[in-house]
Design a protein around this motif. Structure first.
Motif, mmCIF file in Angstrom:
data_model
loop_
_atom_site.group_PDB
_atom_site.id
_atom_site.type_symbol
_atom_site.label_atom_id
_atom_site.label_comp_id
_atom_site.label_asym_id
_atom_site.label_seq_id
_atom_site.Cartn_x
_atom_site.Cartn_y
_atom_site.Cartn_z
ATOM 1 N N LEU A 53 0.822 -1.206 0.000
ATOM 2 C CA LEU A 53 0.000 0.000 0.000
ATOM 3 C C LEU A 53 0.858 1.259 0.000
ATOM 4 O O LEU A 53 0.499 2.271 -0.598
ATOM 5 N N ARG A 54 2.006 1.195 0.644
ATOM 6 C CA ARG A 54 2.862 2.379 0.766
ATOM 7 C C ARG A 54 3.810 2.550 -0.414
ATOM 8 O O ARG A 54 4.125 3.669 -0.817
ATOM 9 N N PHE A 55 4.307 1.428 -0.955
ATOM 10 C CA PHE A 55 5.332 1.498 -1.990
ATOM 11 C C PHE A 55 4.954 0.644 -3.200
ATOM 12 O O PHE A 55 4.041 -0.170 -3.135
ATOM 13 N N SER A 56 5.711 0.852 -4.281
ATOM 14 C CA SER A 56 5.566 -0.010 -5.450
ATOM 15 C C SER A 56 6.454 -1.235 -5.252
ATOM 16 O O SER A 56 7.602 -1.109 -4.824
ATOM 17 N N VAL A 57 5.913 -2.398 -5.550
ATOM 18 C CA VAL A 57 6.677 -3.639 -5.397
ATOM 19 C C VAL A 57 7.680 -3.742 -6.548
ATOM 20 O O VAL A 57 7.295 -3.604 -7.716
ATOM 21 N N PRO A 58 8.969 -3.963 -6.252
ATOM 22 C CA PRO A 58 9.968 -4.103 -7.314
ATOM 23 C C PRO A 58 9.588 -5.206 -8.300
ATOM 24 O O PRO A 58 9.020 -6.232 -7.890
ATOM 25 N N ALA A 59 9.881 -5.007 -9.559
ATOM 26 C CA ALA A 59 9.497 -5.969 -10.597
ATOM 27 C C ALA A 59 10.027 -7.368 -10.310
ATOM 28 O O ALA A 59 9.345 -8.364 -10.571
ATOM 29 N N SER A 60 11.236 -7.442 -9.753
ATOM 30 C CA SER A 60 11.853 -8.742 -9.494
ATOM 31 C C SER A 60 11.139 -9.540 -8.409
ATOM 32 O O SER A 60 11.291 -10.763 -8.333
ATOM 33 N N LEU A 61 10.352 -8.861 -7.568
ATOM 34 C CA LEU A 61 9.664 -9.531 -6.463
ATOM 35 C C LEU A 61 8.138 -9.514 -6.622
ATOM 36 O O LEU A 61 7.425 -10.067 -5.785
#
Length: 313
Positions: A53-61
């Protein structure tokens, strides 16, 4: 004068965070925080949800995080390989079932395949499935599976992640009319001139806001940008879609205000470049956060449980 070591450490962390943000590497520390969460045994899904909710999830994860939030795999990651083997077997059984029914797809219709597979799995597949796929709700789901296909490679992963989004859309489908009304209300508040113009030319009767909600902006915004929105969906927030719709219209306001007909407005909103899509998503997330992106229910539109709350607890 000797400074407290704890204060020095805090200063160093603050400086490092500020530096990363200025040079565009804020995600470095965010990724480290996420990796720490993912190492917990068992994993705390609520903490993971708060992160998404707070951040964008890195593409690798993203693949793993979405599987956890949509309940595809359990919080005990030691069981990940075993569970994914079972998921693969379920996928193959469903695929075999379609074959027995004589339902086949080629590469060009593969997005439809994942929707039909889900319909079979959920007991909703009709005898005249081709006619069923012409319904607007299933066309929207096809757009979703097509975007997921462009994000991931494994057909098994594509099916289970698409399935997670399909089921979540089903949860808030009954509230889509409220989401559309909420979109109009916020647009009226944020940009009254644009709202009044769209109202004057009767554009709200034809703007595809309903379809935007049903497809979660798949086929409207490119995958590199829409994935950031779906992070919020995976964490349990459908309200983010409202702010994407509002910001999309506000970002295109100059072009829209020059339109003379509803047809011109539709043509305008249907042509969104990758660069503009990225701006829309960034501003939408910012506005969503400013307007209260908490886990609490807002006007009955925000689910208080994550999509995976009843699976693999």
């Amino acid at each position: 004068m000797k400074r407290d070591n704890k204060l020095v450490g805090a200063d160093e962390r603050n400086f490092r965070s500020s530096y990363y943000e200025k040079v565009g590497f804020r995600s470095v520390e965010e990724k480290r925080s996420l990796e720490i969460i993912l190492k917990e045994k068992p994993l705390d899904r609520l903490r993971l949800r708060h992160f998404a909710l707070r951040f964008s999830v890195p593409a690798s994860l993203k693949n793993l995080v979405w599987k956890l939030l949509f309940g595809v795999v359990p919080v005990h990651l030691d069981s990940y390989d075993f569970v994914m083997q079972q998921r693969k077997q379920q996928y193959e059984d469903l695929k075999h079932g379609l074959g027995i029914l004589g339902i086949t797809f080629d590469e060009s219709t593969k997005p439809n395949f994942f929707v039909v597979l889900w319909l079979l799995d959920s007991g909703k597949l009709k005898l005249d499935w081709r006619c069923q796929m012409e319904e607007e709700r299933y066309k929207s789901l096809t757009h979703i599976s097509n975007s997921v296909m462009n994000m991931f490679e494994s057909d098994v992963d594509i099916y289970w992640l698409s399935r997670g989004i399909f089921q979540y859309v089903d949860k808030f489908r009954g509230d889509i009319s409220k989401l559309v009304q909420f979109t109009k209300s916020i647009l009226e508040k944020e940009d009254n001139e644009l709202y009044s113009f769209l109202l004057h030319i009767d554009a709200f009767t034809v703007l595809p806001i309903n379809n935007w909600m049903q497809s979660c902006f798949a086929n409207v915004i490119t995958e590199s940008s829409v994935g950031k929105i779906w992070d919020k969906l995976a964490a349990g927030s459908c309200k983010i879609l409202v702010f994407v719709a509002v910001v999309l219209l506000m970002t295109l306001r100059r072009r829209i205000l020059k339109c003379n007909t509803v047809a011109e407005v539709l043509e305008c909103v249907n042509r969104i470049s990758d660069e503009v899509a990225d701006v829309i998503v960034s501003k939408a997330i910012e506005m969503w956060q400013q307007n209260g992106s908490s886990l609490a229910s807002t006007n009955g539109l925000e689910f208080t449980k994550s999509p995976a709350s009843t699976v693999w607890l």
